[in-house]
Design a protein around this motif. Structure first.
Motif, mmCIF file in Angstrom:
data_model
loop_
_atom_site.group_PDB
_atom_site.id
_atom_site.type_symbol
_atom_site.label_atom_id
_atom_site.label_comp_id
_atom_site.label_asym_id
_atom_site.label_seq_id
_atom_site.Cartn_x
_atom_site.Cartn_y
_atom_site.Cartn_z
ATOM 1 N N ASP A 7 6.592 27.436 14.359
ATOM 2 C CA ASP A 7 7.547 28.420 13.724
ATOM 3 C C ASP A 7 7.665 29.784 14.369
ATOM 4 O OD1 ASP A 7 6.397 26.799 10.689
ATOM 5 O OD2 ASP A 7 8.192 26.378 12.144
ATOM 6 N N PRO A 8 6.713 30.542 14.900
ATOM 7 C CA PRO A 8 6.998 31.874 15.338
ATOM 8 C C PRO A 8 7.814 31.829 16.498
ATOM 9 C CG PRO A 8 4.714 31.492 15.089
ATOM 10 C CD PRO A 8 5.035 30.189 14.618
ATOM 11 N N THR A 9 8.210 30.714 17.047
ATOM 12 C CA THR A 9 8.845 31.032 18.109
ATOM 13 C C THR A 9 10.325 30.318 17.654
ATOM 14 O OG1 THR A 9 8.582 28.700 18.937
ATOM 15 C CG2 THR A 9 7.122 30.560 19.839
ATOM 16 N N LEU A 10 10.596 29.802 16.589
ATOM 17 C CA LEU A 10 11.751 29.306 16.196
ATOM 18 C C LEU A 10 12.856 30.209 16.120
ATOM 19 C CD1 LEU A 10 10.812 26.903 13.141
ATOM 20 C CD2 LEU A 10 11.677 26.289 15.397
ATOM 21 N N ASP A 11 12.651 31.283 15.725
ATOM 22 C CA ASP A 11 13.788 32.520 15.874
ATOM 23 C C ASP A 11 14.443 32.701 17.188
ATOM 24 O OD1 ASP A 11 13.443 32.995 13.116
ATOM 25 O OD2 ASP A 11 12.197 34.760 13.406
ATOM 26 N N LEU A 12 13.371 32.702 18.239
ATOM 27 C CA LEU A 12 13.832 32.557 19.660
ATOM 28 C C LEU A 12 13.580 31.338 20.419
ATOM 29 C CD1 LEU A 12 13.065 36.189 20.516
ATOM 30 C CD2 LEU A 12 15.178 35.547 19.598
ATOM 31 N N SER A 13 13.936 30.153 19.786
ATOM 32 C CA SER A 13 13.556 29.101 20.281
ATOM 33 C C SER A 13 14.066 28.802 21.666
ATOM 34 C CB SER A 13 13.967 27.890 19.592
ATOM 35 O OG SER A 13 15.459 27.757 19.321
ATOM 36 N N HIS A 14 15.209 29.202 22.042
ATOM 37 C CA HIS A 14 15.763 29.393 23.626
ATOM 38 C C HIS A 14 15.382 30.173 24.587
ATOM 39 C CE1 HIS A 14 18.054 25.817 22.212
ATOM 40 N NE2 HIS A 14 18.516 26.428 21.186
ATOM 41 N N TYR A 15 14.127 31.059 24.252
ATOM 42 C CA TYR A 15 13.783 32.060 24.968
ATOM 43 C C TYR A 15 13.059 31.497 26.353
ATOM 44 C CZ TYR A 15 10.729 35.848 26.726
ATOM 45 O OH TYR A 15 10.261 36.873 27.665
ATOM 46 N N GLU A 16 13.693 32.131 27.550
ATOM 47 C CA GLU A 16 13.029 31.726 28.595
ATOM 48 C C GLU A 16 12.347 32.728 29.405
ATOM 49 O OE1 GLU A 16 16.556 30.868 31.427
ATOM 50 O OE2 GLU A 16 17.213 28.981 30.052
ATOM 51 N N TYR A 17 11.057 32.329 29.871
ATOM 52 C CA TYR A 17 10.258 33.197 30.349
ATOM 53 C C TYR A 17 10.537 33.762 31.831
ATOM 54 C CZ TYR A 17 7.051 31.393 26.869
ATOM 55 O OH TYR A 17 6.346 31.186 25.680
ATOM 56 N N PRO A 18 10.305 34.857 32.062
ATOM 57 C CA PRO A 18 10.625 35.401 33.403
ATOM 58 C C PRO A 18 10.293 34.452 34.600
ATOM 59 C CG PRO A 18 9.661 37.148 32.213
ATOM 60 C CD PRO A 18 9.467 36.063 31.373
ATOM 61 N N GLY A 19 11.343 34.439 35.577
ATOM 62 C CA GLY A 19 10.701 33.497 36.735
ATOM 63 C C GLY A 19 9.978 34.456 38.056
ATOM 64 N N LEU A 20 9.356 33.623 38.835
ATOM 65 C CA LEU A 20 8.593 34.188 39.891
ATOM 66 C C LEU A 20 9.650 34.818 40.999
ATOM 67 C CD1 LEU A 20 5.749 31.818 40.737
ATOM 68 C CD2 LEU A 20 5.547 34.104 39.623
ATOM 69 N N GLU A 21 10.938 34.610 40.977
ATOM 70 C CA GLU A 21 11.990 34.681 41.871
ATOM 71 C C GLU A 21 12.469 36.248 41.622
ATOM 72 O OE1 GLU A 21 14.220 33.040 38.331
ATOM 73 O OE2 GLU A 21 12.323 32.470 39.703
ATOM 74 N N LEU A 22 12.061 36.808 40.357
ATOM 75 C CA LEU A 22 12.401 38.120 40.167
ATOM 76 C C LEU A 22 11.572 39.167 40.724
ATOM 77 C CD1 LEU A 22 12.834 37.721 36.142
ATOM 78 C CD2 LEU A 22 14.748 37.783 37.979
ATOM 79 N N LEU A 23 10.410 38.615 41.311
ATOM 80 C CA LEU A 23 9.352 39.736 41.909
ATOM 81 C C LEU A 23 9.420 39.496 43.492
ATOM 82 C CD1 LEU A 23 6.358 38.787 39.491
ATOM 83 C CD2 LEU A 23 7.836 40.559 39.302
ATOM 84 N N GLU A 24 9.043 40.504 44.119
ATOM 85 C CA GLU A 24 9.137 40.527 45.371
ATOM 86 C C GLU A 24 8.132 39.520 46.273
ATOM 87 O OE1 GLU A 24 11.046 41.961 47.821
ATOM 88 O OE2 GLU A 24 12.546 42.634 46.136
ATOM 89 N N ASP A 25 8.360 39.162 47.406
ATOM 90 C CA ASP A 25 7.460 38.432 48.023
ATOM 91 C C ASP A 25 7.062 38.954 49.497
ATOM 92 O OD1 ASP A 25 5.976 36.480 49.279
ATOM 93 O OD2 ASP A 25 7.362 34.963 49.629
ATOM 94 N N TYR A 26 5.826 39.241 49.596
ATOM 95 C CA TYR A 26 5.223 40.197 50.430
ATOM 96 C C TYR A 26 4.442 39.339 51.620
ATOM 97 C CZ TYR A 26 6.462 44.313 47.672
ATOM 98 O OH TYR A 26 7.441 45.296 46.909
ATOM 99 N N SER A 27 4.549 38.273 51.406
ATOM 100 C CA SER A 27 3.781 37.240 52.304
ATOM 101 C C SER A 27 4.256 37.520 53.595
ATOM 102 C CB SER A 27 3.895 35.845 52.117
ATOM 103 O OG SER A 27 5.288 35.532 52.157
ATOM 104 N N HIS A 28 5.373 37.852 54.187
ATOM 105 C CA HIS A 28 5.631 37.988 55.518
ATOM 106 C C HIS A 28 5.066 39.360 56.070
ATOM 107 C CE1 HIS A 28 8.322 40.674 53.220
ATOM 108 N NE2 HIS A 28 8.497 41.460 54.241
#
Length: 829
Positions: free
Chosen positions: A333-354
């Motif tokens: 129930d706590p998540t019902l009000d925002l049941s379609h909430y999407e968590y942030p994705g890793l693509e939003l962060l920079e990749d410094y592996s190079h």
């Protein structure tokens, strides 16, 4: 013979220990990128060739039957295909001679392989390839079977030659009916294996609980739940009231395991099912790496000409990085009000592996020889030396000969730093639990530890902590994750520009990536006004504030006092709720609320965690002193059990700022580089922070344990991307409102003057009686006035006998029951 074997071993050891040249690695990356672009260009070319062939097959068919070399060499032969002779010939081969229209899937495969080569995130490449090949074969056979009798009249073969000949062979073997059923069986089998919902369609009586697997951050399943309402308790209370009235008809099953408390509720009517999953754990592994999480490679660098007799053993630990699987899932129930909430994705962060650079063999040998030589100059003999390479520093573990005093080696810290010509040399004598002495030497080319790599690590993905924090990597290259609820408060200190603000962003980002807006709220206090302002866009999702605050980030000192005292009132109210629920902490209370054992009509509600983040604590102490220090100390002493945690940061770690009261209530501390040993002792009660090298190099102290980390880098654009992703989604109507706080100054002003009533007094009285609840914030919102004016109106309503006295965070009692009684009272005033 023995000498020959020894030389062979030495050659193999040199070959195995030869580090990868960074320039060579960059060349390989460039080649991969160019190859990926080339593959994608070929895919686009084939797409145009196949598309044009669909319309020009009849006109070009006679020209394409000749040999390809003759076709290319003869300038007199022209084709209608827009990609020329080569494109027309390739299209004829793939479509007519091979797999027909299904050959378009080869273009899809080329696209994803090209994307993989240019380092784009492509999940399950092998799985996609196998699925595409299965579809190609099946579709070729199906189209060959359907158009088999028309192949002699067609210029374009829908199923290709393979599909045609395979269908002819199957027809002769099992007949057309048999071929049809084979195709149907393969099709249905694929759907059942590929899609779980399709399986449930055929097996409605299955009680198998479907769990999403392999989701990246940001991927959420649609839940069959009621429509989201506003951030209010009324709809939640009605739902629970209905549930409580039917409690006798419900069957509640509780499953418990060692570290997690999970609950699943199944209603008898069979129309709905929900599972509640709690990511809690009492165990935090801070130092000892798990064997399943890391691959450890050990290399021995043999001696060279002019080197010492000692061999240097190098230990490099690399973590496995898996696909991110979101822990907070499904359905309560706590998540019902925002049941379609999407968590942030890793693509939003920079990749410094190079930008990853490795410590060279030459650097390791050079440092090893200088350490051994320096110790020998002071008549200290070494039996063994081992190097563990980290992102910022390399730990050289030495085993001294018998009879060598540890203090003698520790006193040589400056001499070793002089011989290595390096800053930030730190000696750990001895290393706890290992029986060795550690010498930490900064790398010449430190690596960038990106927040993306930390959040993608298996350790963070699989953590069951309530409030997991991923700070960075240790000197043994392990991801360092801890649970804020176990700390339970953190003091962050460091000189200007050494990574303190980045550390705060890493803490906040970790929680945003792991928790739902209904599960945690932040109170941001930022006297500098610019450090935490980035998070103002997620006000209605994750922030909490006092009712009269217009700004989501508290910057005014007077508002800071009111906010901290309001948090104290919230803490007291939560303790009252826990007392009435017979729960010892927030986890037990929310568990009972989740199981519908607590009645919302008696004031019970789901309680989110509250994290109070205070930046520039020194400025607040200088401005307000005890008025700030005392409420912080009270919250730090008592608030752990009710889920309120504090993180305070300062760039002035002096004794008059970090007082004894603060230090006593903040057992967990993070120290970035400071200027002097005195400042280090003020923060950590020991030296060490003055020997750090800056730029995110930090020490984490929890109890008696001290861990050196390289803090993960979270840049401002990354924070903006995460906040923008969250802000674009559905939010609660308002921020989480803390209880109203009335200071002593307000109480000393005396009773309200009814002879000088506000112009909104009558309207406010009718509003309060009509809604049967008295709230200053409600008057403020309805009439669009300031909080102080709304408070004066509420005082006048109390003096007139319309509402009762203040009861902390609860709304005031309305003393009049109907508008007729109110009108009579207003006429007498």
């Amino acid at each position: 013979m023995a000498e020959k074997n020894k030389k062979t071993k030495q050659r193999k050891s040199k070959t195995a220990s030869k580090p990868e040249n960074p320039e060579h690695k960059i060349k390989i990356e460039k080649f991969r990128f160019v190859a990926g672009i080339a593959v994608m260009v070929i895919a686009v070319y084939l797409l145009f060739a196949f598309g044009s062939f669909l319309f020009n097959a009849e006109a070009d068919q006679s020209k394409l039957q000749i040999d390809w070399l003759k076709l290319i060499k003869d300038p007199a032969i022209n084709v209608n295909n827009i990609t020329g002779k080569t494109g027309a010939w390739l299209a004829d081969v793939f479509i007519n001679r091979w797999f027909g229209i299904a050959s378009f899937l080869f273009i899809y495969l080329l696209f994803i392989y090209g994307a993989k080569l240019i380092n784009q995130p492509v999940k399950s490449l092998l799985s996609k390839t196998i699925k595409a090949l299965i579809i190609i074969v099946w579709l070729s056979l199906a189209l060959g079977f359907i158009f088999q009798h028309k192949y002699t009249d067609l210029h374009l073969y829908p199923g290709g030659s393979y599909g045609y000949h395979l269908s002819v062979w199957l027809n002769s073997l099992v007949g057309k009916i048999g071929t049809f059923f084979i195709l149907l069986l393969i099709f249905i089998s694929y759907l059942i294996i590929r899609f779980d919902n399709f399986f449930l369609l055929f097996n409605k009586n299955s009680k198998k609980k479907q769990n999403p697997e392999g989701d990246y951050i940001g991927e959420t399943k649609d839940k069959k739940t009621p429509e989201a309402s506003g951030f209010s308790l009324s709809e939640e209370a009605e739902n629970f009231k209905h549930k409580l009235s039917e409690e006798d008809n419900d069957n509640i099953f509780i499953n418990e395991d060692d570290n997690n408390e999970g609950h699943s509720t199944k209603e008898d009517n069979g129309n709905s099912s929900s599972s509640i999953r709690s990511n809690n754990s009492d165990h935090i592994n801070k130092k000892e790496p798990e064997e399943s999480d890391n691959n450890t490679s050990t290399k021995t660098i043999s001696k060279e000409d002019g080197d010492d007799d000692l061999e240097l053993t190098v230990e490099i630990k690399e973590e496995q990085t898996g696909e991110y699987e979101n822990q907070p899932q499904d359905d309560y129930d706590p998540t019902l009000d925002l049941s379609h909430y999407e968590y942030p994705g890793l693509e939003l962060l920079e990749d410094y592996s190079h930008l990853k650079l490795e410590v060279s063999k030459e650097e390791l040998n050079e440092n090893k020889n200088r350490i051994v030589e320096t110790l020998k100059n002071f008549k200290i003999e070494i039996l063994k030396i081992k190097a563990t390479i980290g992102p910022t520093v390399t730990l050289y573990e030495i085993v001294p000969a018998q009879g060598i005093r540890i203090s003698k080696i520790k006193n040589l810290e400056d001499d070793i730093a002089l011989s290595l010509a390096a800053l930030g040399i730190r000696i750990i004598a001895p290393i706890p639990g290992r029986g060795t002495i550690g010498i930490e030497v900064p790398n010449r080319n430190p690596q960038v530890v990106s927040m993306r790599s930390i959040l993608a690590s298996k350790k963070f993905q699989e953590t069951t902590a309530e409030l997991p924090i991923a700070m960075g990597r240790t000197i043994s290259n392990e991801t360092f994750v801890f649970d804020l609820t176990k700390m339970p408060h953190i003091l962050v200190a460091g000189a200007t520009g050494q990574g303190k603000s980045v550390g705060l962003n890493a803490i906040i980002t970790s929680i945003l990536y792991k928790k739902h807006p209904s599960q945690v709220k932040f109170v941001f206090i930022d006297p500098k006004k610019v450090e935490l302002n980035l998070y103002s866009t997620i006000e209605n999702h994750f922030l909490a504030k006092i009712p009269d605050s217009e700004e989501p980030i508290i910057t005014d000192v007077e508002k800071v006092k009111a906010t901290l005292n309001s948090v104290g009132i919230e803490m007291d109210n939560r303790y009252d709720l826990l007392k009435s629920a017979h729960a010892r902490n927030l986890k037990e209370y929310n568990k009972k609320f989740i199981e519908r054992k607590l009645n919302p009509e008696k004031g019970h509600r789901f309680l989110p965690y509250i994290v109070v983040v205070v930046d520039e604590f020194a400025d607040l102490i200088m401005t307000a002193g005890k008025e700030i220090e005392l409420p912080i100390a009270r919250i730090a002493q008592l608030a752990r059990a009710v889920g309120i945690h504090m993180i305070i940061a300062t760039q002035r770690p002096s004794a008059n700022i970090i007082t004894g009261i603060i230090k006593a209530n903040f057992p967990s501390r993070i120290a970035f580089k400071v200027a002097s040993m005195v400042d280090s002792r003020t923060i950590l009660d020991q030296s060490g922070a003055n020997q750090l090298i800056g730029k995110g190099d930090m020490l984490f102290a929890s109890g008696s344990e001290l861990v050196r980390l390289q803090c993960a880098l979270v840049d401002t654009p990354e924070v903006e991307n995460v906040c923008e992703h969250i802000a674009m989604q559905q939010a609660y109507p308002t921020a989480y409102l803390l209880p109203e706080y009335v200071g002593e100054d307000s109480e000393a002003q005396g009773a309200a003057d009814l002879n000088n009533r506000d112009e909104y007094f009558d309207d406010a009285a009718r509003l309060v009686v009509l809604n049967q609840q008295g709230s200053t914030s409600m008057i403020q919102r309805k009439f669009s006035i300031g909080y102080n004016r709304a408070g004066r109106i509420m005082d006048q309503l109390e003096a007139a006998g319309i509402v009762g006295p203040s009861e902390g965070s609860k709304t005031r009692k309305v003393l009049l029951q109907d508008e007729y009684s109110l009108e009579q009272l207003l006429n007498t005033l």
